[in-house]
Write a protein that holds these residues in place. Structure first.
Motif, PDB file in Angstrom:
ATOM      1  N   ASP A 387       0.923  -1.124  -0.145  1.00 60.67           N
ATOM      2  CA  ASP A 387       0.057  -0.154  -0.093  1.00 60.67           C
ATOM      3  C   ASP A 387       0.874   1.300  -0.176  1.00 60.67           C
ATOM      4  OD1 ASP A 387      -2.226  -1.544   0.021  1.00 60.67           O
ATOM      5  OD2 ASP A 387      -2.785  -1.231   2.046  1.00 60.67           O
ATOM      6  N   VAL A 388       1.764   1.123   0.890  1.00 65.73           N
ATOM      7  CA  VAL A 388       2.596   2.254   0.946  1.00 65.73           C
ATOM      8  C   VAL A 388       3.261   2.959  -0.463  1.00 65.73           C
ATOM      9  CG1 VAL A 388       4.971   1.540   1.974  1.00 65.73           C
ATOM     10  CG2 VAL A 388       4.307   3.833   2.465  1.00 65.73           C
ATOM     11  N   ASP A 389       3.859   1.899  -1.154  1.00 67.86           N
ATOM     12  CA  ASP A 389       4.601   2.003  -2.255  1.00 67.86           C
ATOM     13  C   ASP A 389       3.589   2.299  -3.607  1.00 67.86           C
ATOM     14  OD1 ASP A 389       6.952   1.007  -1.537  1.00 67.86           O
ATOM     15  OD2 ASP A 389       6.475  -0.973  -1.744  1.00 67.86           O
ATOM     16  N   ARG A 390       2.386   2.038  -3.261  1.00 71.86           N
ATOM     17  CA  ARG A 390       1.238   2.489  -4.302  1.00 71.86           C
ATOM     18  C   ARG A 390       1.053   3.775  -4.059  1.00 71.86           C
ATOM     19  NH1 ARG A 390      -2.474  -2.428  -3.029  1.00 71.86           N
ATOM     20  NH2 ARG A 390      -1.986  -3.965  -4.802  1.00 71.86           N
ATOM     21  N   LEU A 391       1.019   4.331  -2.622  1.00 73.81           N
ATOM     22  CA  LEU A 391       0.556   5.947  -2.675  1.00 73.81           C
ATOM     23  C   LEU A 391       1.968   6.480  -2.840  1.00 73.81           C
ATOM     24  CD1 LEU A 391      -0.822   7.961  -0.720  1.00 73.81           C
ATOM     25  CD2 LEU A 391       0.345   7.146   1.160  1.00 73.81           C
ATOM     26  N   ARG A 392       3.270   6.131  -2.878  1.00 73.49           N
ATOM     27  CA  ARG A 392       4.294   7.014  -3.092  1.00 73.49           C
ATOM     28  C   ARG A 392       4.172   6.961  -4.658  1.00 73.49           C
ATOM     29  NH1 ARG A 392       8.856   5.241  -2.493  1.00 73.49           N
ATOM     30  NH2 ARG A 392       8.432   3.183  -2.073  1.00 73.49           N
ATOM     31  N   LEU A 393       4.060   6.075  -5.292  1.00 78.88           N
ATOM     32  CA  LEU A 393       3.956   6.272  -6.898  1.00 78.88           C
ATOM     33  C   LEU A 393       3.025   7.041  -7.461  1.00 78.88           C
ATOM     34  CD1 LEU A 393       4.474   2.427  -7.574  1.00 78.88           C
ATOM     35  CD2 LEU A 393       5.856   3.966  -8.643  1.00 78.88           C
ATOM     36  N   VAL A 394       1.654   7.153  -6.640  1.00 74.50           N
ATOM     37  CA  VAL A 394       0.538   8.153  -7.147  1.00 74.50           C
ATOM     38  C   VAL A 394       1.083   9.540  -6.779  1.00 74.50           C
ATOM     39  CG1 VAL A 394      -1.709   8.819  -6.836  1.00 74.50           C
ATOM     40  CG2 VAL A 394      -1.264   6.438  -7.100  1.00 74.50           C
ATOM     41  N   MET A 395       1.895   9.747  -5.563  1.00 80.32           N
ATOM     42  CA  MET A 395       2.310  10.961  -5.291  1.00 80.32           C
ATOM     43  C   MET A 395       3.274  11.466  -6.262  1.00 80.32           C
ATOM     44  SD  MET A 395       2.448  10.785  -0.859  1.00 80.32           S
ATOM     45  CE  MET A 395       1.042  11.258  -0.221  1.00 80.32           C
ATOM     46  N   LEU A 396       4.140  10.829  -6.596  1.00 83.16           N
ATOM     47  CA  LEU A 396       5.071  11.190  -7.403  1.00 83.16           C
ATOM     48  C   LEU A 396       4.719  11.538  -8.913  1.00 83.16           C
ATOM     49  CD1 LEU A 396       7.929   8.652  -6.540  1.00 83.16           C
ATOM     50  CD2 LEU A 396       8.146  11.101  -6.268  1.00 83.16           C
ATOM     51  N   TYR A 397       3.568  10.603  -9.433  1.00 85.96           N
ATOM     52  CA  TYR A 397       2.766  11.017 -10.584  1.00 85.96           C
ATOM     53  C   TYR A 397       2.368  12.428 -10.498  1.00 85.96           C
ATOM     54  CZ  TYR A 397       0.148  10.462 -14.638  1.00 85.96           C
ATOM     55  OH  TYR A 397      -0.716  10.822 -15.745  1.00 85.96           O
ATOM     56  N   ALA A 398       1.669  12.548  -9.393  1.00 85.20           N
ATOM     57  CA  ALA A 398       0.783  13.689  -9.224  1.00 85.20           C
ATOM     58  C   ALA A 398       1.730  15.142  -9.079  1.00 85.20           C
ATOM     59  CB  ALA A 398      -0.080  13.517  -7.765  1.00 85.20           C
ATOM     60  N   LEU A 399       2.714  14.851  -8.379  1.00 80.62           N
ATOM     61  CA  LEU A 399       3.895  16.113  -8.535  1.00 80.62           C
ATOM     62  C   LEU A 399       4.234  16.437  -9.772  1.00 80.62           C
ATOM     63  CD1 LEU A 399       5.660  14.948  -5.095  1.00 80.62           C
ATOM     64  CD2 LEU A 399       4.082  17.131  -5.426  1.00 80.62           C
ATOM     65  N   ARG A 400       4.483  15.314 -10.707  1.00 81.79           N
ATOM     66  CA  ARG A 400       5.061  15.529 -11.790  1.00 81.79           C
ATOM     67  C   ARG A 400       3.795  16.093 -12.775  1.00 81.79           C
ATOM     68  NH1 ARG A 400      10.282  14.251 -14.366  1.00 81.79           N
ATOM     69  NH2 ARG A 400      10.020  15.532 -16.248  1.00 81.79           N
ATOM     70  N   TYR A 401       2.817  15.390 -13.027  1.00 83.41           N
ATOM     71  CA  TYR A 401       1.898  15.689 -13.963  1.00 83.41           C
ATOM     72  C   TYR A 401       0.517  16.353 -13.828  1.00 83.41           C
ATOM     73  CZ  TYR A 401       5.075  12.583 -16.362  1.00 83.41           C
ATOM     74  OH  TYR A 401       6.280  11.983 -17.017  1.00 83.41           O
ATOM     75  N   GLU A 402       0.620  16.994 -12.455  1.00 81.09           N
ATOM     76  CA  GLU A 402      -0.728  17.548 -11.930  1.00 81.09           C
ATOM     77  C   GLU A 402      -1.449  18.649 -12.775  1.00 81.09           C
ATOM     78  OE1 GLU A 402      -0.357  20.745  -8.887  1.00 81.09           O
ATOM     79  OE2 GLU A 402       1.734  20.669  -8.884  1.00 81.09           O
ATOM     80  N   LYS A 403      -0.636  19.261 -13.642  1.00 84.39           N
ATOM     81  CA  LYS A 403      -1.187  20.046 -14.548  1.00 84.39           C
ATOM     82  C   LYS A 403      -1.481  19.461 -15.910  1.00 84.39           C
ATOM     83  CE  LYS A 403      -0.982  23.758 -12.044  1.00 84.39           C
ATOM     84  NZ  LYS A 403      -2.014  24.821 -11.366  1.00 84.39           N
ATOM     85  N   GLU A 404      -0.807  18.487 -16.358  1.00 85.90           N
ATOM     86  CA  GLU A 404      -0.575  18.148 -17.478  1.00 85.90           C
ATOM     87  C   GLU A 404      -2.007  16.713 -17.950  1.00 85.90           C
ATOM     88  OE1 GLU A 404       3.037  16.519 -19.181  1.00 85.90           O
ATOM     89  OE2 GLU A 404       3.963  18.008 -18.152  1.00 85.90           O
ATOM     90  N   SER A 405      -2.104  16.228 -16.734  1.00 89.60           N
ATOM     91  CA  SER A 405      -3.276  15.025 -17.001  1.00 89.60           C
ATOM     92  C   SER A 405      -4.125  14.825 -15.758  1.00 89.60           C
ATOM     93  CB  SER A 405      -2.458  13.805 -17.271  1.00 89.60           C
ATOM     94  OG  SER A 405      -1.508  13.446 -16.142  1.00 89.60           O
ATOM     95  N   PRO A 406      -5.030  15.904 -15.635  1.00 91.03           N
ATOM     96  CA  PRO A 406      -5.892  15.683 -14.422  1.00 91.03           C
ATOM     97  C   PRO A 406      -6.789  14.771 -14.411  1.00 91.03           C
ATOM     98  CG  PRO A 406      -6.366  17.722 -15.792  1.00 91.03           C
ATOM     99  CD  PRO A 406      -4.805  17.199 -16.207  1.00 91.03           C
ATOM    100  N   VAL A 407      -7.439  14.218 -15.658  1.00 88.99           N
ATOM    101  CA  VAL A 407      -8.212  13.130 -15.801  1.00 88.99           C
ATOM    102  C   VAL A 407      -7.637  11.900 -15.517  1.00 88.99           C
ATOM    103  CG1 VAL A 407      -9.621  11.724 -17.477  1.00 88.99           C
ATOM    104  CG2 VAL A 407      -9.485  14.290 -17.806  1.00 88.99           C
ATOM    105  N   GLN A 408      -6.313  11.678 -15.886  1.00 85.53           N
ATOM    106  CA  GLN A 408      -5.814  10.464 -15.577  1.00 85.53           C
ATOM    107  C   GLN A 408      -5.276  10.512 -14.071  1.00 85.53           C
ATOM    108  OE1 GLN A 408      -4.972  12.280 -18.516  1.00 85.53           O
ATOM    109  NE2 GLN A 408      -4.290  10.936 -20.116  1.00 85.53           N
ATOM    110  N   LEU A 409      -4.949  11.505 -13.527  1.00 83.26           N
ATOM    111  CA  LEU A 409      -4.725  11.660 -12.276  1.00 83.26           C
ATOM    112  C   LEU A 409      -5.973  11.143 -11.495  1.00 83.26           C
ATOM    113  CD1 LEU A 409      -2.414  12.748 -10.196  1.00 83.26           C
ATOM    114  CD2 LEU A 409      -3.022  14.877 -10.388  1.00 83.26           C
ATOM    115  N   MET A 410      -7.032  11.519 -11.783  1.00 82.92           N
ATOM    116  CA  MET A 410      -8.222  11.314 -11.033  1.00 82.92           C
ATOM    117  C   MET A 410      -8.652   9.990 -11.117  1.00 82.92           C
ATOM    118  SD  MET A 410     -10.315  12.390  -8.777  1.00 82.92           S
ATOM    119  CE  MET A 410      -9.983  14.249  -8.968  1.00 82.92           C
TER     120      MET A 410
END
Length: 565
Positions: A387-410
């Motif tokens: 679980d913690v590794d999944r959470l960190r991966l999503v956090m890293l993705y969010a920090l990198r692509y928060e403006k580029e891919s809001p739909v995929q982020l959701m």
């Protein structure tokens, strides 16, 4: 001089100048300060036969012992001392404080010493934990406070700032320097700490900081952890940082009690570059090279063990007895490092960290949103990923692509919530509110500044020697900017009218919210290969991903209850 040397010198003078049998009395902060700088055997050589905590002292009279107190000058400690002086247990009292004493505190101590047992009162400026030669921490408990505005908890916020100022001031008093001070404009807490530090150094205690001028003034730069939330989220693959990430290090000690069958004397081990030659030589090595070096160490030990079994003459026996302490020490050292590396290998395999880390490094270092989304989605669907590794991966993705891919982020948010039972709703969104692109000053992903874009392209063309250690903390860019005089005044203003002239020879970078061992490695490697400017890194705590996420959760919890973000 490096920080550990300064602290050791203070402690050595404190104990050496008082002959005879001593008891050393510490508080919860100074016990860490002493333990990372001095071993128990070294204390014994200084005739320290007992160490007690000021909070839990026995009442048994020991008039044959001399009491050496080393405490932070807090009002709480002064009151404890006042009560203990009213009914002295020891023959002599030698009082040392790790920071500046107020006149009123000195008066309280003088009034309390009715039996005239106090022989001296001194300030020894070591109000920081010198973990490594160029790395210190303040071990602050309420570290999550840096994420909250002062109105959320005014008393705790003030306490956090005061402790930061005390620690920074002690570092410069130990170095005998008064710096020019800069801070990260985007951070209210960094600004507040910088301004309070300047007030102390240039107004309230200006006489104390009036050291001999150097050609170029030292620099203190106060920055905010939230400018680089990526570094504490990544898995680490160099020895010291990896031990902290996967097992945990507290004041250079590693708790191995929960690791299989470990002998009693190996349940808590010391991991210090000052006390362990193998660790000093390998603390910044990557995991692959470390494994080879440990094998070499084991082979050498086996050769020595074999020769010790070959005792045939009285002379052989005498040599063995003479060398036995060194043999035992080497045996313990081999056992310690083998145990830790074996445990880390087990965790890496169990959590599939090589697969996870490859995706983490791609998110941190390389572009490509479509491939990144696919890689993170696949790992979220993998039942063997924690679980913690999944959470960190999503956090890293969010920090990198928060403006580029809001739909995929959701889509990733929803998948994370459905796959991870321990996931706290809104934690990734809270991270973005705290440390998203609109809040950050630096070029975290090297995609804003043309120079950084070119540098990343060049690195991509050349390839990276080790895919798991390609990440470089934002701190490296900050250090380069300082050396080249490119740290922008608009982003990092000076406090008051004290400006930098020329290239500073000494730079202390204080990270509000905590440092990482990856950043400490960056500083140490720079200092070892460059002359001209020496960097020292410090912060409120030393982070691994577990501590960073804990701070984030605590700040989120308070912000919800107080409706303040």
């Amino acid at each position: 001089m490096v920080l550990i040397t300064l602290v050791r010198d203070y402690i050595g003078r404190m104990l050496h100048d008082i002959p005879g049998m001593k008891v050393l009395i510490l508080d919860s902060h100074t016990v860490s300060i002493v333990s990372v700088a001095y071993s128990q055997s070294e204390l014994l050589k200084k005739e320290v036969f007992l160490v007690e905590l000021v909070d839990s002292m026995s009442k048994e009279p020991m008039t044959h012992l001399k009491a050496v107190y080393f405490l932070r000058p807090t009002s709480d400690n002064i009151q404890k001392l006042r009560r203990q002086l009213a009914n002295p247990r020891f023959g002599e009292y030698h009082l040392f404080f790790s920071n500046i004493l107020k006149i009123t505190q000195i008066q309280v101590l003088a009034d309390s010493d009715e039996q005239e047992v106090v022989h001296q009162v001194q300030e020894f400026f070591a109000d920081f934990c010198a973990i490594d030669p160029y790395h210190f921490t303040l071990n602050m408990e309420m570290n999550h406070m840096y994420m909250l505005p002062a109105v959320a908890d005014p008393a705790s916020s003030q306490s956090f700032c005061d402790r930061s100022v005390d620690g920074i001031a002690a570092v410069f008093l130990a170095l005998k320097r008064r710096p020019v001070i800069r801070y990260q404009r985007a951070s209210d807490i960094a600004k507040r700490i910088a301004q309070d530090t300047a007030k102390l150094m240039y107004e309230q205690e200006s006489g104390l900081f009036d050291f001999r001028r150097t050609e170029f003034s030292p620099l203190l730069l106060v920055i905010d952890r939230r400018d680089d939330p990526v570094t504490p989220l990544l898995n680490q693959w160099t020895y010291q940082a990896m031990v902290h990430e996967l097992i945990g290090i507290v004041d250079n000690k590693v708790d191995l009690r929960n690791i299989g069958k470990v002998s009693k004397d190996q349940q808590e081990v010391v991991l210090s570059s000052e006390q362990d030659g193998f660790f000093k030589a390998n603390m910044y090595e990557n995991f692959g090279d470390l494994g080879m070096n440990i094998k070499t160490m084991v082979d050498e030990f086996q050769q020595i063990a074999k020769s010790n079994q070959n005792i045939q003459t009285i002379e052989d026996m005498a040599n063995f007895v003479n060398n036995y302490p060194e043999y035992r020490k080497m045996q313990g050292n081999v056992s310690k490092h083998v145990t830790m590396v074996t445990e880390m290998s087990r965790i890496v395999d169990e959590r599939k960290l090589m697969t996870v880390s490859q995706t983490e490094q791609e998110l941190a270092c390389n572009g490509g949103q479509v491939a990144a989304f696919e890689a993170v989605t696949n790992l979220l669907n993998d039942e063997s990923i924690s679980d913690v590794d999944r959470l960190r991966l999503v956090m890293l993705y969010a920090l990198r692509y928060e403006k580029e891919s809001p739909v995929q982020l959701m889509q990733l948010f929803n998948k994370l919530a459905s796959r991870s039972a321990k996931y706290k709703p809104g934690l990734v969104q809270f991270l973005l509110k705290q440390a998203g692109i609109d809040k950050r000053t630096g070029d975290l992903f090297g995609n804003r500044d043309l120079l950084n874009i070119a540098r990343n392209m060049a690195r991509g063309l050349k390839g990276v020697e080790n895919v798991y250690t390609q990440h470089q903390p934002l701190l490296f860019q900050t250090m380069e900017s300082i050396i080249k005089g490119r740290l922008r005044d608009v982003d990092y203003p000076f406090v008051g009218n004290h400006f930098q002239q020329g290239r500073p020879q000494d730079v202390v970078i204080f990270i509000v919210g905590g440092t990482t061992y990856e950043e400490a490695r960056t500083v140490a490697l720079y200092n070892s290969t460059n002359s001209g400017t020496r960097f020292i890194l410090g912060g409120s705590v030393i982070l691994n991903s577990k501590r960073f996420l804990k701070d984030l959760e605590e700040a989120q919890s308070i912000s919800r209850t107080s409706s303040v973000v």
